[in-house]
Design a protein around this motif. Structure first.
Motif, PDB file in Angstrom:
ATOM      1  N   ASN A 187      23.590   0.253  17.750  1.00  0.00           N
ATOM      2  CA  ASN A 187      22.655  -0.495  18.602  1.00  0.00           C
ATOM      3  C   ASN A 187      22.350  -1.887  18.045  1.00  0.00           C
ATOM      4  N   LEU A 188      22.326  -2.037  16.724  1.00  0.00           N
ATOM      5  CA  LEU A 188      22.125  -3.376  16.154  1.00  0.00           C
ATOM      6  C   LEU A 188      23.331  -4.271  16.462  1.00  0.00           C
ATOM      7  N   ILE A 189      24.530  -3.696  16.427  1.00  0.00           N
ATOM      8  CA  ILE A 189      25.722  -4.481  16.784  1.00  0.00           C
ATOM      9  C   ILE A 189      25.629  -4.911  18.245  1.00  0.00           C
ATOM     10  N   ARG A 190      25.234  -3.991  19.094  1.00  0.00           N
ATOM     11  CA  ARG A 190      25.132  -4.330  20.517  1.00  0.00           C
ATOM     12  C   ARG A 190      24.085  -5.427  20.742  1.00  0.00           C
ATOM     13  N   LEU A 191      22.948  -5.299  20.061  1.00  0.00           N
ATOM     14  CA  LEU A 191      21.923  -6.341  20.189  1.00  0.00           C
ATOM     15  C   LEU A 191      22.478  -7.686  19.711  1.00  0.00           C
ATOM     16  N   GLY A 192      23.195  -7.661  18.583  1.00  0.00           N
ATOM     17  CA  GLY A 192      23.747  -8.903  18.028  1.00  0.00           C
ATOM     18  C   GLY A 192      24.770  -9.546  18.940  1.00  0.00           C
ATOM     19  N   ARG A 193      25.528  -8.732  19.667  1.00  0.00           N
ATOM     20  CA  ARG A 193      26.541  -9.285  20.581  1.00  0.00           C
ATOM     21  C   ARG A 193      25.919  -9.804  21.869  1.00  0.00           C
ATOM     22  N   GLU A 194      24.957  -9.048  22.391  1.00  0.00           N
ATOM     23  CA  GLU A 194      24.476  -9.347  23.741  1.00  0.00           C
ATOM     24  C   GLU A 194      23.232 -10.225  23.766  1.00  0.00           C
ATOM     25  N   ILE A 195      22.373 -10.107  22.753  1.00  0.00           N
ATOM     26  CA  ILE A 195      21.067 -10.778  22.824  1.00  0.00           C
ATOM     27  C   ILE A 195      20.793 -11.650  21.593  1.00  0.00           C
ATOM     28  N   CYS A 196      20.876 -11.067  20.420  1.00  0.00           N
ATOM     29  CA  CYS A 196      20.570 -11.824  19.197  1.00  0.00           C
ATOM     30  C   CYS A 196      21.847 -12.507  18.712  1.00  0.00           C
ATOM     31  N   ARG A 197      22.366 -13.392  19.567  1.00  0.00           N
ATOM     32  CA  ARG A 197      23.644 -14.046  19.292  1.00  0.00           C
ATOM     33  C   ARG A 197      23.476 -15.058  18.160  1.00  0.00           C
ATOM     34  N   PRO A 198      24.590 -15.432  17.525  1.00  0.00           N
ATOM     35  CA  PRO A 198      24.465 -16.376  16.406  1.00  0.00           C
ATOM     36  C   PRO A 198      23.737 -17.649  16.822  1.00  0.00           C
ATOM     37  N   ARG A 199      24.110 -18.207  17.981  1.00  0.00           N
ATOM     38  CA  ARG A 199      23.420 -19.390  18.493  1.00  0.00           C
ATOM     39  C   ARG A 199      22.642 -19.021  19.747  1.00  0.00           C
ATOM     40  N   ASN A 200      21.522 -19.687  19.916  1.00  0.00           N
ATOM     41  CA  ASN A 200      20.682 -19.461  21.091  1.00  0.00           C
ATOM     42  C   ASN A 200      20.409 -17.979  21.375  1.00  0.00           C
ATOM     43  N   PRO A 201      19.770 -17.296  20.432  1.00  0.00           N
ATOM     44  CA  PRO A 201      19.413 -15.894  20.709  1.00  0.00           C
ATOM     45  C   PRO A 201      18.460 -15.822  21.903  1.00  0.00           C
ATOM     46  N   LEU A 202      18.615 -14.764  22.694  1.00  0.00           N
ATOM     47  CA  LEU A 202      17.822 -14.622  23.920  1.00  0.00           C
ATOM     48  C   LEU A 202      16.528 -13.872  23.614  1.00  0.00           C
ATOM     49  N   CYS A 203      15.655 -14.512  22.823  1.00  0.00           N
ATOM     50  CA  CYS A 203      14.458 -13.814  22.334  1.00  0.00           C
ATOM     51  C   CYS A 203      13.568 -13.315  23.470  1.00  0.00           C
ATOM     52  N   ALA A 204      13.478 -14.103  24.538  1.00  0.00           N
ATOM     53  CA  ALA A 204      12.582 -13.704  25.637  1.00  0.00           C
ATOM     54  C   ALA A 204      13.026 -12.382  26.263  1.00  0.00           C
ATOM     55  N   GLU A 205      14.318 -12.039  26.126  1.00  0.00           N
ATOM     56  CA  GLU A 205      14.827 -10.787  26.714  1.00  0.00           C
ATOM     57  C   GLU A 205      14.950  -9.659  25.692  1.00  0.00           C
ATOM     58  N   CYS A 206      14.552  -9.948  24.449  1.00  0.00           N
ATOM     59  CA  CYS A 206      14.885  -9.015  23.361  1.00  0.00           C
ATOM     60  C   CYS A 206      13.872  -7.881  23.244  1.00  0.00           C
TER      61      CYS A 206
ATOM     62  N   LEU B 253      13.149  -6.392  20.686  1.00  0.00           N
ATOM     63  CA  LEU B 253      12.530  -6.430  19.356  1.00  0.00           C
ATOM     64  C   LEU B 253      11.575  -7.613  19.184  1.00  0.00           C
ATOM     65  N   LEU B 254      11.336  -8.355  20.248  1.00  0.00           N
ATOM     66  CA  LEU B 254      10.522  -9.575  20.115  1.00  0.00           C
ATOM     67  C   LEU B 254       9.166  -9.295  19.465  1.00  0.00           C
ATOM     68  N   ALA B 255       8.537  -8.203  19.835  1.00  0.00           N
ATOM     69  CA  ALA B 255       7.190  -7.917  19.321  1.00  0.00           C
ATOM     70  C   ALA B 255       7.174  -7.656  17.817  1.00  0.00           C
ATOM     71  N   VAL B 256       8.337  -7.352  17.233  1.00  0.00           N
ATOM     72  CA  VAL B 256       8.353  -7.026  15.798  1.00  0.00           C
ATOM     73  C   VAL B 256       9.215  -8.011  15.006  1.00  0.00           C
ATOM     74  N   CYS B 257       9.522  -9.164  15.597  1.00  0.00           N
ATOM     75  CA  CYS B 257      10.482 -10.070  14.961  1.00  0.00           C
ATOM     76  C   CYS B 257       9.840 -11.419  14.621  1.00  0.00           C
ATOM     77  N   PRO B 258       9.733 -11.728  13.333  1.00  0.00           N
ATOM     78  CA  PRO B 258       9.134 -13.006  12.942  1.00  0.00           C
ATOM     79  C   PRO B 258       9.918 -14.213  13.457  1.00  0.00           C
ATOM     80  N   GLU B 259      11.253 -14.121  13.433  1.00  0.00           N
ATOM     81  CA  GLU B 259      12.041 -15.269  13.907  1.00  0.00           C
ATOM     82  C   GLU B 259      11.899 -15.435  15.418  1.00  0.00           C
TER      83      GLU B 259
END
Ligand code: SF4
Length: 233
Positions: free
Chosen positions: A194-213, A215-221
């Protein structure tokens, strides 16, 4: 530091639950191809896409259908067969070196003896092969033997750093070893996938889609990114 240890375990549990809520809990299939073939596959998967790894593996199996045939291959023939996966020379060397040593030490091409070993010893055996790092060893131990090993690839490393779960300077191996003991029982595979899937689809290397994530509520970045964009978390 028991407090810190509890904190990391609890945070991983929370992250895993949030990811499962969004993506479901992936099934882990173990033993599909056998440990030695999985070792070959994981070596082939380094620095390439899943599609090119699979193409390289298919060509390898077509050309060398059995492990003894593969072990007897000339390096140039093997390189040719797996060229589509990239880094063919280094990968051919790693594969042939691993098979030669397993054959010499064990008398056949089997890694089944690892099944009875404690995880750290099994990992130490695998990482003693040239070209096999902690990531490759952990993939094999998790997917071939169902051991509680936690593979960290570039996606998992990026996401866990952004979440503040590992130090910003950790490499793949250090991150894996620091997270592994704190992942819940039975959760190493599902959390890894699931972390790989998040990294591919949402938490991408550039322009992570934080508003759709999820994990937003638990993520400092994520909180910093949303603040920088002037949007509420
Ligand atoms: S909130 Fe943003 S930075 Fe944090 S994990 Fe999600 S996508 Fe990545």
């Amino acid at each position: 530091m028991p407090g810190a240890v509890r904190g990391l375990s609890a945070r991983l549990r929370e992250v895993s639950g949030l990811l499962a809520g969004r993506f479901g809990r992936p099934e882990i299939s173990v033993h599909e191809t056998g440990p030695v073939r999985n070792l070959v596959l994981t070596i082939l998967s380094q620095n390439t896409t899943d599609a090119n790894r699979d193409r390289a593996y298919d060509r390898l199996v077509k050309r060398f259908p059995t492990l003894p045939a593969l072990a007897a291959a000339r390096p140039s023939e093997l390189e040719e067969a797996i060229r589509v996966g990239g880094l063919a020379r280094a990968k051919a060397k790693s594969i042939l070196g691993a098979l030669a040593r397993i054959g010499e030490e064990r008398g056949d091409y089997s890694l089944d003896f690892l099944r009875g070993m404690p995880l750290p010893e099994a990992r130490a055996y695998l990482t003693s092969f040239p070209g096999v790092g902690v990531k490759t060893a952990n993939i094999l131990l998790l997917f071939s033997f169902g051991m509680p090993a936690f593979p960290v690839d570039t996606h998992v490393l990026r996401v866990t750093k952004r979440l503040g779960l590992v130090s910003g300077t950790a490499d793949l191996g250090k991150a894996a070893l620091s997270l592994e003991p704190h992942v819940g029982t039975g959760d190493h595979g599902p959390l890894h996938l699931n972390l790989i899937r998040l990294g591919r689809e949402i938490c991408r290397p550039r322009n992570p889609l934080c508003a759709e994530c999820p994990l937003l509520a638990v993520c400092p970045e994520g909180a910093r990114n949303m603040k920088a964009k002037g949007r509420p978390e």
